[in-house]
Enzyme design. Structure first.
Site, PDB file in Angstrom:
ATOM      1  N   SER A   1      45.488  71.172 -59.910  1.00  0.00           N
ATOM      2  CA  SER A   1      44.392  70.204 -59.760  1.00  0.00           C
ATOM      3  C   SER A   1      44.625  69.404 -58.481  1.00  0.00           C
ATOM      4  O   SER A   1      45.778  69.259 -58.043  1.00  0.00           O
ATOM      5  CB  SER A   1      44.393  69.245 -60.954  1.00  0.00           C
ATOM      6  OG  SER A   1      43.579  68.121 -60.693  1.00  0.00           O
TER       7      SER A   1
ATOM      8  N   TYR B   1      48.871  64.201 -67.295  1.00  0.00           N
ATOM      9  CA  TYR B   1      48.067  65.249 -66.644  1.00  0.00           C
ATOM     10  C   TYR B   1      48.462  65.440 -65.178  1.00  0.00           C
ATOM     11  O   TYR B   1      48.827  66.549 -64.765  1.00  0.00           O
ATOM     12  CB  TYR B   1      46.576  64.900 -66.760  1.00  0.00           C
ATOM     13  CG  TYR B   1      45.667  65.979 -66.187  1.00  0.00           C
ATOM     14  CD1 TYR B   1      45.308  67.085 -66.952  1.00  0.00           C
ATOM     15  CD2 TYR B   1      45.177  65.889 -64.884  1.00  0.00           C
ATOM     16  CE1 TYR B   1      44.475  68.074 -66.431  1.00  0.00           C
ATOM     17  CE2 TYR B   1      44.350  66.880 -64.363  1.00  0.00           C
ATOM     18  CZ  TYR B   1      44.002  67.960 -65.144  1.00  0.00           C
ATOM     19  OH  TYR B   1      43.187  68.948 -64.620  1.00  0.00           O
TER      20      TYR B   1
HETATM   21  N1  LIG Z   1      37.142  71.008 -64.639  1.00  0.00           N
HETATM   22  C1  LIG Z   1      37.775  70.380 -63.675  1.00  0.00           C
HETATM   23  O1  LIG Z   1      37.203  69.508 -62.994  1.00  0.00           O
HETATM   24  C2  LIG Z   1      39.202  70.693 -63.368  1.00  0.00           C
HETATM   25  C3  LIG Z   1      39.735  70.158 -62.194  1.00  0.00           C
HETATM   26  C4  LIG Z   1      41.055  70.451 -61.870  1.00  0.00           C
HETATM   27  C5  LIG Z   1      41.789  71.266 -62.673  1.00  0.00           C
HETATM   28  N2  LIG Z   1      41.249  71.771 -63.813  1.00  0.00           N
HETATM   29  C6  LIG Z   1      42.082  72.639 -64.636  1.00  0.00           C
HETATM   30  O2  LIG Z   1      41.425  73.867 -64.860  1.00  0.00           O
HETATM   31  C7  LIG Z   1      41.855  74.414 -66.100  1.00  0.00           C
HETATM   32  C8  LIG Z   1      40.651  74.737 -66.950  1.00  0.00           C
HETATM   33  O3  LIG Z   1      39.945  73.538 -67.184  1.00  0.00           O
HETATM   34  P1  LIG Z   1      38.442  73.486 -67.678  1.00  0.00           P
HETATM   35  O4  LIG Z   1      37.797  72.427 -66.910  1.00  0.00           O
HETATM   36  O5  LIG Z   1      37.865  74.838 -67.727  1.00  0.00           O
HETATM   37  O6  LIG Z   1      38.692  72.932 -69.161  1.00  0.00           O
HETATM   38  P2  LIG Z   1      37.918  73.207 -70.526  1.00  0.00           P
HETATM   39  O7  LIG Z   1      38.343  72.136 -71.434  1.00  0.00           O
HETATM   40  O8  LIG Z   1      36.465  73.390 -70.244  1.00  0.00           O
HETATM   41  O9  LIG Z   1      38.490  74.612 -70.996  1.00  0.00           O
HETATM   42  C9  LIG Z   1      39.849  74.726 -71.335  1.00  0.00           C
HETATM   43  C10 LIG Z   1      40.048  75.957 -72.177  1.00  0.00           C
HETATM   44  O10 LIG Z   1      41.440  75.977 -72.540  1.00  0.00           O
HETATM   45  C11 LIG Z   1      41.541  76.238 -73.925  1.00  0.00           C
HETATM   46  N3  LIG Z   1      42.776  75.679 -74.481  1.00  0.00           N
HETATM   47  C12 LIG Z   1      43.047  74.385 -74.778  1.00  0.00           C
HETATM   48  N4  LIG Z   1      44.265  74.278 -75.326  1.00  0.00           N
HETATM   49  C13 LIG Z   1      44.780  75.538 -75.347  1.00  0.00           C
HETATM   50  C14 LIG Z   1      46.005  76.075 -75.800  1.00  0.00           C
HETATM   51  N5  LIG Z   1      46.949  75.294 -76.361  1.00  0.00           N
HETATM   52  N6  LIG Z   1      46.211  77.393 -75.676  1.00  0.00           N
HETATM   53  C15 LIG Z   1      45.250  78.195 -75.136  1.00  0.00           C
HETATM   54  N7  LIG Z   1      44.080  77.745 -74.695  1.00  0.00           N
HETATM   55  C16 LIG Z   1      43.839  76.429 -74.804  1.00  0.00           C
HETATM   56  C17 LIG Z   1      40.299  75.582 -74.536  1.00  0.00           C
HETATM   57  O11 LIG Z   1      40.018  76.092 -75.819  1.00  0.00           O
HETATM   58  C18 LIG Z   1      39.249  75.928 -73.486  1.00  0.00           C
HETATM   59  O12 LIG Z   1      38.676  77.187 -73.743  1.00  0.00           O
HETATM   60  C19 LIG Z   1      42.781  73.384 -66.711  1.00  0.00           C
HETATM   61  O13 LIG Z   1      44.115  73.718 -66.410  1.00  0.00           O
HETATM   62  C20 LIG Z   1      42.395  72.105 -65.996  1.00  0.00           C
HETATM   63  O14 LIG Z   1      43.423  71.159 -65.972  1.00  0.00           O
HETATM   64  C21 LIG Z   1      39.971  71.498 -64.179  1.00  0.00           C
END
Ligand SMILES: NC(=O)c1ccc[n+]([C@@H]2O[C@H](COP(=O)([O-])OP(=O)(O)OC[C@H]3O[C@@H](n4cnc5c(N)ncnc54)[C@H](O)[C@@H]3O)[C@@H](O)[C@H]2O)c1
Length: 261
Positions: A156, A168
């Site tokens: 991130s 985080y």
């Molecule tokens: N969306 C953003 O703005 C953003 C920005 C920077 C980084 N990220 C990172 O991108 C990645 C995906 O984020 P996102 O925005 O798609 O989140 P999201 O919450 O939309 O999706 C996350 C997915 O991970 C799954 N999950 C949660 N706990 C889990 C576990 N213990 N084992 C397996 N799967 C699990 C959830 O069921 C979900 O399907 C994450 O690592 C997040 O930190 C997201």
């Protein structure tokens, strides 16, 4: 989108947290590119967000198959070693190989160091950091057998700022460092490890924000829009492709210019 279809044909690709958001976008694009896609997640159904992904009706694997691709869902808690062992054994038994590991599963629990509990801190760090360590470690055998194994970690932009809580953001900083360490160690097997640092992507993870926070934030972005899962998928497919053969230990910021200022 690159035309990488032939390159990914017959590649076995594992996407953690692939049921929703960014992972779903990555999985769908690998499916379109011809890879065999294993979606590993704690739940098969896509999360429905308050602001984004409000009307998703298919699971990721259903969506991939609808597009003519190959995919399956495997239930796995990516913070749990036993659960990960089950996933790795399943891939070994069913496919006999793994070419691309995308460590995407992650979570955020809002709160400062004053109010977040130790249990909550553990939960975030166990998934965001320990999960990546475990999955990468246990995939080495299969990635070694691949001619060009790939590990792509989703960190991130908060890896570089102290603003998103005591769990985080530090877990994401550690992912950048862990990626470098993996790259150094596994380069001798022609396995590359790289990391993507997304900015705000429109997914259900954003539910903890208020509508006002979201619209105020959007106004600050140089490209004047938030990112979509496909913006991250494009970068992941690049790191998975032979166009990135000589890139390892790197991180790529994909944030629409957010952290440029
Ligand atoms: N969306 C953003 O703005 C953003 C920005 C920077 C980084 N990220 C990172 O991108 C990645 C995906 O984020 P996102 O925005 O798609 O989140 P999201 O919450 O939309 O999706 C996350 C997915 O991970 C799954 N999950 C949660 N706990 C889990 C576990 N213990 N084992 C397996 N799967 C699990 C959830 O069921 C979900 O399907 C994450 O690592 C997040 O930190 C997201």
């Amino acid at each position: 989108m690159y035309d990488l279809n032939s390159e990914f044909k017959d590649k076995v690709c594992l996407i953690t947290g692939g049921s929703s958001g960014i992972g779903r976008g990555i999985a769908i694009d690998f499916g379109k590119a011809g890879a065999k896609v294993i979606v590993a997640d704690i739940q098969e159904k896509s999360k429905i967000g308050k602001y984004h992904d409000t009307d998703i009706k298919t699971t990721t694997s259903e969506e991939i198959k609808k597009n003519g691709g190959i995919s399956e869902f495997f239930e796995c808690d990516c913070s749990d070693e036993k659960s990960i062992n089950g996933l790795i054994s399943h891939i070994e038994n069913k496919y006999g190989k793994l070419d691309i590991l995308v460590n995407n599963a992650g979570m955020h629990i809002p709160g400062t160091i004053e109010d977040i509990s130790v249990k909550e801190w553990d939960k975030v760090v166990n998934l965001n950091l320990r999960g990546i360590f475990l999955l990468s470690k246990k995939s080495i055998g299969m990635l070694k057998q691949s001619k060009s194994g790939r590990i792509i970690n989703i960190a991130s932009i908060h890896a570089f700022h102290g603003v998103l809580g005591p769990a985080y953001a530090p877990s994401k900083s550690a992912v950048v460092n862990l990626t470098k360490n993996i790259a150094i160690t596994l380069g001798k097997y022609n396995i590359t490890a790289n990391c993507i640092c997304p900015g705000y992507i429109e997914t259900p993870i954003q539910d903890y924000n208020t509508q006002k926070e979201i619209s105020d934030y959007k106004k600050t972005l140089p490209l004047n829009r938030f990112g979509k899962p496909s913006d991250i998928a494009n970068a992941v497919l690049f790191f998975a492709s032979n166009k990135s053969d000589w890139i390892t230990g790197a991180y790529l910021i994909v944030d629409g210019g957010d952290s440029a200022s």
